[in-house]
Design a protein around this motif. Structure first.
Motif, short mmCIF file in Angstrom:
data_model
loop_
_atom_site.label_atom_id
_atom_site.label_comp_id
_atom_site.label_asym_id
_atom_site.label_seq_id
_atom_site.Cartn_x
_atom_site.Cartn_y
_atom_site.Cartn_z
N SER A 40 0.91 -1.36 0.06
CA SER A 40 -0.04 -0.15 -0.03
C SER A 40 0.91 1.19 0.05
CB SER A 40 -0.91 0.08 1.26
OG SER A 40 -1.69 -1.05 1.20
N GLN A 41 2.05 1.23 0.80
CA GLN A 41 2.94 2.40 0.86
C GLN A 41 3.52 2.60 -0.75
OE1 GLN A 41 5.62 1.31 3.93
NE2 GLN A 41 4.28 2.39 5.63
N VAL A 42 3.85 1.58 -1.15
CA VAL A 42 4.72 1.80 -2.38
C VAL A 42 3.76 2.32 -3.62
CG1 VAL A 42 5.87 0.52 -4.45
CG2 VAL A 42 6.59 0.21 -1.94
N MET A 43 2.50 1.79 -3.45
CA MET A 43 1.67 1.87 -4.60
C MET A 43 0.59 3.14 -4.24
SD MET A 43 2.70 -0.10 -6.37
CE MET A 43 1.56 0.13 -7.78
N SER A 44 0.79 3.80 -3.03
CA SER A 44 -0.22 4.94 -2.93
C SER A 44 -0.12 5.90 -4.03
CB SER A 44 0.26 5.63 -1.37
OG SER A 44 1.68 5.99 -1.59
N GLN A 45 0.82 5.87 -4.62
CA GLN A 45 1.18 7.12 -5.76
C GLN A 45 0.46 6.69 -7.19
OE1 GLN A 45 5.25 8.35 -6.60
NE2 GLN A 45 5.79 6.64 -5.30
N TYR A 46 0.35 5.55 -7.11
CA TYR A 46 -0.05 4.87 -8.54
C TYR A 46 -1.60 4.17 -8.20
CZ TYR A 46 4.79 5.22 -8.94
OH TYR A 46 6.18 5.40 -9.11
N PRO A 47 -2.59 4.99 -7.80
CA PRO A 47 -3.95 4.56 -7.65
C PRO A 47 -4.66 3.67 -8.69
CG PRO A 47 -4.08 6.80 -7.98
CD PRO A 47 -2.64 6.59 -7.85
N GLY A 48 -4.02 3.96 -9.80
CA GLY A 48 -4.74 3.09 -10.77
C GLY A 48 -4.33 1.76 -11.23
N VAL A 49 -3.13 1.24 -10.45
CA VAL A 49 -2.58 0.02 -10.64
C VAL A 49 -3.22 -1.01 -9.51
CG1 VAL A 49 -0.41 -1.37 -10.45
CG2 VAL A 49 -0.39 0.91 -11.16
N LYS A 50 -3.59 -2.17 -9.79
CA LYS A 50 -4.33 -3.20 -8.95
C LYS A 50 -3.30 -3.77 -7.96
CE LYS A 50 -7.76 -4.31 -12.65
NZ LYS A 50 -8.09 -5.58 -13.41
N LYS A 51 -3.58 -3.94 -6.90
CA LYS A 51 -2.76 -4.69 -5.82
C LYS A 51 -3.18 -6.12 -5.65
CE LYS A 51 -3.60 -1.42 -2.91
NZ LYS A 51 -4.17 -0.17 -3.69
N ALA A 52 -2.16 -6.97 -5.44
CA ALA A 52 -2.42 -8.43 -5.23
C ALA A 52 -1.46 -8.91 -3.89
CB ALA A 52 -2.27 -9.23 -6.44
N GLY A 53 -2.07 -9.75 -3.16
CA GLY A 53 -1.17 -10.40 -2.27
C GLY A 53 -0.43 -11.72 -2.65
N ASP A 54 -1.02 -12.14 -3.74
CA ASP A 54 -0.09 -13.43 -4.26
C ASP A 54 -0.34 -13.36 -5.54
OD1 ASP A 54 -2.56 -14.97 -5.08
OD2 ASP A 54 -3.05 -14.72 -3.13
N ILE A 55 0.58 -14.29 -6.11
CA ILE A 55 0.50 -14.15 -7.80
C ILE A 55 -0.62 -14.77 -8.62
CG2 ILE A 55 3.18 -14.07 -7.65
CD1 ILE A 55 2.96 -17.08 -8.48
N ASN A 56 -1.43 -15.44 -7.99
CA ASN A 56 -2.58 -16.09 -8.34
C ASN A 56 -3.74 -14.97 -9.32
OD1 ASN A 56 -1.89 -18.93 -8.06
ND2 ASN A 56 -2.35 -18.49 -5.85
N SER A 57 -3.61 -13.78 -8.49
CA SER A 57 -4.60 -12.81 -8.90
C SER A 57 -4.36 -12.42 -10.44
CB SER A 57 -4.64 -11.70 -7.99
OG SER A 57 -4.86 -11.90 -6.79
N PHE A 58 -3.15 -12.20 -10.66
CA PHE A 58 -2.76 -11.49 -11.97
C PHE A 58 -2.38 -12.83 -13.15
CE2 PHE A 58 1.55 -11.19 -9.51
CZ PHE A 58 2.25 -12.08 -10.48
N LEU A 59 -2.23 -13.95 -12.50
CA LEU A 59 -1.73 -14.91 -13.26
C LEU A 59 -3.18 -15.50 -14.03
CD1 LEU A 59 0.58 -17.19 -11.60
CD2 LEU A 59 0.95 -15.71 -13.57
N ARG A 60 -4.28 -15.22 -13.49
CA ARG A 60 -5.61 -15.29 -14.06
C ARG A 60 -5.89 -14.22 -14.78
NH1 ARG A 60 -6.78 -17.27 -8.68
NH2 ARG A 60 -7.59 -15.24 -8.12
N ASP A 61 -5.46 -13.07 -15.07
CA ASP A 61 -5.72 -12.15 -15.85
C ASP A 61 -5.08 -12.42 -17.03
OD1 ASP A 61 -6.16 -9.53 -17.00
OD2 ASP A 61 -5.60 -8.39 -15.41
N LYS A 62 -6.12 -12.37 -18.25
CA LYS A 62 -5.35 -12.59 -19.52
C LYS A 62 -4.82 -11.31 -20.16
CE LYS A 62 -8.75 -16.42 -20.29
NZ LYS A 62 -9.83 -17.24 -21.26
#
Length: 336
Positions: A40-62
């Protein structure tokens, strides 16, 4: 436009995120880290980027084309393998993996899938290293005689890898890029001072089966920080001081000339010393990481081999593994 996910928001991840955000050929869709607070700290200045706690979230994103991994080395293999199996191109922080076996499997998997596997050998994208390669390839230095590198400072002591695995990939990747010749043997000696089995000082020597030799001095326990490389040639010599604010690179017209009338009589061998001008060349100051990110997106878009591809990472990994074997046998030379 290449759609990117970045895994790891620790030391190096934020630098990758910043450069992917500013790269005109990339779109950062996801950032991933197990530490929710840090993410959350690192991405606070990039609100348009999705955040995930594990890799499965974006691996499913085609929509995700590629993944940049900036996590501890022991996690490189499982993360990169999962990404490749999901059809994603992969950019890996160095070194490639924890073992040659793992590295070979990743390279073969990427080849089988027709995907890019690129290693973040950042120094290979610096203006100074490219200028050094220009001098070497043009023959200005003459026959290459030696590569001597000192990379020392106080800390940062790692908990999972020794000083060789931490610092040597920089110099080994530079060597691989500049010399274009693989070593045939490695010997190394090191010591541990931190109450564990991880060497914090090491001296590594690479043999090439010729008169050329490379030596690396690596140290986490130095009172001063030094980043200096000397490349000796038969015609000229090159000194790169990376901590020098202005004149980082200097070419010295220095060397020796040997005259020998009778090869059977060493007493008749005459050595004269040459000391000429010192030249400080100009090179571009573009941030290396931005060029590395552009290379990653370009090799995906153009379907071509990357400058620092998986094979380059594998060559470095083979030397690291052989160096580890030599360290554990008190400097016994290990063939490559």
């Amino acid at each position: 436009m290449v759609n990117i996910a970045v895994v790891g928001c620790g030391y190096w991840g934020p630098n990758l995120i910043r450069n992917f955000i500013t790269c005109p050929d990339a779109s950062l869709l996801w950032a991933c880290d197990r530490d929710e607070k840090r993410l959350s700290q690192v991405m606070s200045q990039y609100p348009g980027v999705k955040k995930a706690g594990d890799i499965n979230s974006f691996l499913r994103d085609k929509n995700v084309d590629a993944v940049a991994v900036a996590t501890p080395v022991n996690t490189h293999y499982p993360i990169a393998k999962a990404c490749l199996e999901s059809g994603k191109h992969v950019l890996l922080e160095k070194p490639l993996a924890s073992s040659v076996q793992q590295g070979e499997e990743l390279v073969l998997l990427a080849r089988k899938k027709g995907l890019q596997l690129m290693i973040d050998h950042t120094f290979c994208y610096t203006g100074v290293v490219h200028k050094m390669k220009e001098f070497i390839d043009s023959g200005v230095l003459g026959e290459l005689l030696y590569f001597d590198s000192v990379r020392i400072n106080l800390g940062l002591f790692q908990q999972d890898i020794n000083v060789v695995w931490d610092l040597a990939p920089h110099d080994l990747s530079i060597l691989d890029f500049l010399i274009g010749e693989e070593p045939t043997s490695v010997s190394a000696q090191g010591v541990c001072h931190a109450g564990n089995s991880l060497e914090n000082i090491a001296y590594v020597t690479l043999g090439y089966g010729t008169s050329f030799i490379s030596h690396l001095h690596l140290n986490w326990l130095s009172p001063v920080k030094i980043r200096k490389t000397i490349i000796g040639g038969s015609e000229k010599m090159l000194v790169w001081n990376d901590l020098e604010p202005a004149e980082k690179l200097k070419i010295y017209d220095k060397g020796i000339t040997i005259e020998q009338e009778d090869q059977d009589k060493r007493s008749q061998m005459l050595i004269s010393y040459r000391s000429g001008d010192i030249y400080t060349p100009h090179f571009h100051q573009t941030e290396a990481l931005s060029l590395m990110v552009k290379e990653f997106t370009a090799c995906i878009s153009e379907n071509r081999r990357a400058l620092t591809d998986g094979e380059a990472g594998l060559r470095v990994l083979r030397i690291l593994e052989a160096t580890e074997k030599s360290l554990k046998t008190n400097g016994v030379s290990v063939k490559l």
